[in-house]
Design a protein around this motif. Structure first.
Motif, PDB file in Angstrom:
ATOM      1  N   TRP A  27      23.175  45.607-117.993  1.00  0.00           N
ATOM      2  CA  TRP A  27      23.589  46.266-116.754  1.00  0.00           C
ATOM      3  C   TRP A  27      25.112  46.326-116.647  1.00  0.00           C
ATOM      4  N   LEU A  28      25.796  45.254-117.017  1.00  0.00           N
ATOM      5  CA  LEU A  28      27.257  45.246-116.962  1.00  0.00           C
ATOM      6  C   LEU A  28      27.857  46.248-117.941  1.00  0.00           C
ATOM      7  N   VAL A  29      27.253  46.317-119.143  1.00  0.00           N
ATOM      8  CA  VAL A  29      27.746  47.280-120.132  1.00  0.00           C
ATOM      9  C   VAL A  29      27.566  48.704-119.636  1.00  0.00           C
ATOM     10  N   GLN A  30      26.399  49.008-119.042  1.00  0.00           N
ATOM     11  CA  GLN A  30      26.154  50.346-118.517  1.00  0.00           C
ATOM     12  C   GLN A  30      27.112  50.681-117.374  1.00  0.00           C
ATOM     13  N   LEU A  31      27.368  49.683-116.537  1.00  0.00           N
ATOM     14  CA  LEU A  31      28.289  49.902-115.421  1.00  0.00           C
ATOM     15  C   LEU A  31      29.695  50.172-115.919  1.00  0.00           C
ATOM     16  N   ALA A  32      30.110  49.453-116.952  1.00  0.00           N
ATOM     17  CA  ALA A  32      31.455  49.649-117.502  1.00  0.00           C
ATOM     18  C   ALA A  32      31.584  51.000-118.173  1.00  0.00           C
ATOM     19  N   GLN A  33      30.504  51.441-118.838  1.00  0.00           N
ATOM     20  CA  GLN A  33      30.557  52.720-119.546  1.00  0.00           C
ATOM     21  C   GLN A  33      30.455  53.905-118.609  1.00  0.00           C
ATOM     22  N   ASN A  34      29.510  53.840-117.668  1.00  0.00           N
ATOM     23  CA  ASN A  34      29.249  54.986-116.806  1.00  0.00           C
ATOM     24  C   ASN A  34      30.048  54.963-115.516  1.00  0.00           C
ATOM     25  N   GLY A  35      30.415  53.775-115.073  1.00  0.00           N
ATOM     26  CA  GLY A  35      31.135  53.657-113.819  1.00  0.00           C
ATOM     27  C   GLY A  35      30.217  53.849-112.629  1.00  0.00           C
ATOM     28  N   ASP A  36      30.709  53.427-111.475  1.00  0.00           N
ATOM     29  CA  ASP A  36      29.958  53.606-110.237  1.00  0.00           C
ATOM     30  C   ASP A  36      30.272  54.982-109.688  1.00  0.00           C
ATOM     31  N   ALA A  37      29.232  55.788-109.464  1.00  0.00           N
ATOM     32  CA  ALA A  37      29.449  57.169-109.008  1.00  0.00           C
ATOM     33  C   ALA A  37      30.093  57.221-107.639  1.00  0.00           C
ATOM     34  N   THR A  38      30.022  56.123-106.878  1.00  0.00           N
ATOM     35  CA  THR A  38      30.588  56.136-105.535  1.00  0.00           C
ATOM     36  C   THR A  38      32.065  55.786-105.540  1.00  0.00           C
ATOM     37  N   VAL A  39      32.633  55.419-106.672  1.00  0.00           N
ATOM     38  CA  VAL A  39      34.032  55.012-106.755  1.00  0.00           C
ATOM     39  C   VAL A  39      34.828  56.111-107.432  1.00  0.00           C
ATOM     40  N   ASP A  40      35.893  56.565-106.798  1.00  0.00           N
ATOM     41  CA  ASP A  40      36.760  57.581-107.376  1.00  0.00           C
ATOM     42  C   ASP A  40      37.538  56.963-108.529  1.00  0.00           C
ATOM     43  N   PRO A  41      37.461  57.522-109.731  1.00  0.00           N
ATOM     44  CA  PRO A  41      38.173  56.929-110.868  1.00  0.00           C
ATOM     45  C   PRO A  41      39.680  56.944-110.710  1.00  0.00           C
ATOM     46  N   ASN A  42      40.216  57.805-109.807  1.00  0.00           N
ATOM     47  CA  ASN A  42      41.656  57.862-109.619  1.00  0.00           C
ATOM     48  C   ASN A  42      42.151  56.913-108.532  1.00  0.00           C
ATOM     49  N   THR A  43      41.200  56.157-107.915  1.00  0.00           N
ATOM     50  CA  THR A  43      41.594  55.279-106.821  1.00  0.00           C
ATOM     51  C   THR A  43      42.627  54.273-107.264  1.00  0.00           C
ATOM     52  N   PHE A  44      42.377  53.626-108.389  1.00  0.00           N
ATOM     53  CA  PHE A  44      43.289  52.577-108.834  1.00  0.00           C
ATOM     54  C   PHE A  44      44.494  53.174-109.553  1.00  0.00           C
ATOM     55  N   LYS A  45      44.348  54.381-110.113  1.00  0.00           N
ATOM     56  CA  LYS A  45      45.484  55.008-110.774  1.00  0.00           C
ATOM     57  C   LYS A  45      46.589  55.335-109.784  1.00  0.00           C
ATOM     58  N   ASN A  46      46.225  55.579-108.517  1.00  0.00           N
ATOM     59  CA  ASN A  46      47.202  55.941-107.510  1.00  0.00           C
ATOM     60  C   ASN A  46      47.867  54.727-106.863  1.00  0.00           C
ATOM     61  N   GLU A  47      47.462  53.546-107.274  1.00  0.00           N
ATOM     62  CA  GLU A  47      48.077  52.328-106.737  1.00  0.00           C
ATOM     63  C   GLU A  47      49.508  52.201-107.256  1.00  0.00           C
ATOM     64  N   PRO A  48      50.455  51.730-106.433  1.00  0.00           N
ATOM     65  CA  PRO A  48      51.838  51.570-106.900  1.00  0.00           C
ATOM     66  C   PRO A  48      51.943  50.487-107.964  1.00  0.00           C
ATOM     67  N   ASP A  49      52.838  50.716-108.913  1.00  0.00           N
ATOM     68  CA  ASP A  49      53.059  49.692-109.942  1.00  0.00           C
ATOM     69  C   ASP A  49      54.260  48.813-109.619  1.00  0.00           C
ATOM     70  N   TYR A  50      55.138  49.279-108.704  1.00  0.00           N
ATOM     71  CA  TYR A  50      56.181  48.372-108.226  1.00  0.00           C
ATOM     72  C   TYR A  50      56.723  48.878-106.895  1.00  0.00           C
ATOM     73  N   ILE A  51      57.221  47.934-106.095  1.00  0.00           N
ATOM     74  CA  ILE A  51      57.802  48.207-104.781  1.00  0.00           C
ATOM     75  C   ILE A  51      59.133  47.470-104.708  1.00  0.00           C
ATOM     76  N   VAL A  52      60.190  48.190-104.292  1.00  0.00           N
ATOM     77  CA  VAL A  52      61.523  47.600-104.209  1.00  0.00           C
ATOM     78  C   VAL A  52      62.068  47.822-102.808  1.00  0.00           C
ATOM     79  N   GLU A  53      62.596  46.781-102.200  1.00  0.00           N
ATOM     80  CA  GLU A  53      63.198  46.886-100.881  1.00  0.00           C
ATOM     81  C   GLU A  53      64.718  46.800-100.990  1.00  0.00           C
ATOM     82  N   GLN A  54      65.387  47.536-100.093  1.00  0.00           N
ATOM     83  CA  GLN A  54      66.853  47.575-100.065  1.00  0.00           C
ATOM     84  C   GLN A  54      67.407  47.877-101.464  1.00  0.00           C
ATOM     85  N   PHE A  55      67.037  49.027-101.976  1.00  0.00           N
ATOM     86  CA  PHE A  55      67.352  49.386-103.355  1.00  0.00           C
ATOM     87  C   PHE A  55      68.493  50.401-103.397  1.00  0.00           C
TER      88      PHE A  55
END
Length: 207
Positions: A27-55
């Motif tokens: 089940w874990l292998v199938q989930l990793a291969q196919n992904g959850d259809a309810t989760v947008d694959p770009n959700t985590f891609k749009n997360e910031p990779d760094y945040i800088v204050e007073q830059f």
């Protein structure tokens, strides 16, 4: 007989546990291969990779000289499109041979691959008076700056104060390098009275 039964029970329990883990792994292998259809694959891609204050950072010309300075209260970079969201940005043009210009707004999105900054909310462009240029102030609610081209555009109402004159219009394109200013729609120009253009000379006897 009792020992044989106990042995069978232990063997059955081991087989049940093994089957459970086998199905769980599958089940874990199938989930990793196919992904959850309810989760947008770009959700985590749009997360910031760094945040800088007073830059602050400096963009250089190909000759190695400062072109413009960028600073702000907070910068959030998103790797999905290599863009940065900036709070209270300040852009200062310091390219050699060009008038010193300062641009401020409430927020901005900097598109690094395009060398473009989209400024939004109480946008102000200020250029102080110099021997070759009159003082200039531009106000609008949205402005796109093409930093490497010294060019600015807006599709919003714009007010430009140039010296003692005021220009209003909607839809504007300004070229800081050539000193050209164009409005897409019919604008309005307000000239001050002649008395305001030339400062009066005051003479009198010393007290």
């Amino acid at each position: 007989m009792h020992k044989r039964t106990a042995h069978r029970w232990r063997l059955t329990a081991i087989m049940v546990v093994g089957t459970f883990f086998a199905f769980g792994t599958f089940w874990l292998v199938q989930l990793a291969q196919n992904g959850d259809a309810t989760v947008d694959p770009n959700t985590f891609k749009n997360e910031p990779d760094y945040i800088v204050e007073q830059f602050s950072f400096v963009r250089m010309t190909p000759e190695g000289k400062p072109r413009y300075l960028v600073s702000g209260a907070k910068l959030t970079h998103r790797p999905i499109d290599d863009s940065s969201d900036v709070e209270l940005p300040v852009l200062q043009g310091v390219a050699p041979g060009q008038p010193f210009t300062t641009i401020t707004s409430q927020r901005a999105r900097i598109r690094h691959p395009q060398n473009q900054a989209d400024l939004m909310g109480d946008v102000k462009v200020v250029r102080p008076e110099s021997p070759n240029n009159r003082a200039m102030e531009l106000k609008t609610e949205a402005l796109t700056v093409f930093t490497d081209e010294d060019r600015m555009t807006s599709d919003q109402p714009v007010q430009v104060t140039l010296g003692n004159s005021t220009i209003r219009g909607t839809g504007m394109e300004a070229n800081n390098a050539t000193r050209e200013l164009k409005f897409a729609s019919r604008g309005q120009i307000v000239y001050p009275p002649k008395a305001a253009r030339a400062a009066p000379t005051i003479t009198g006897k010393p007290q």
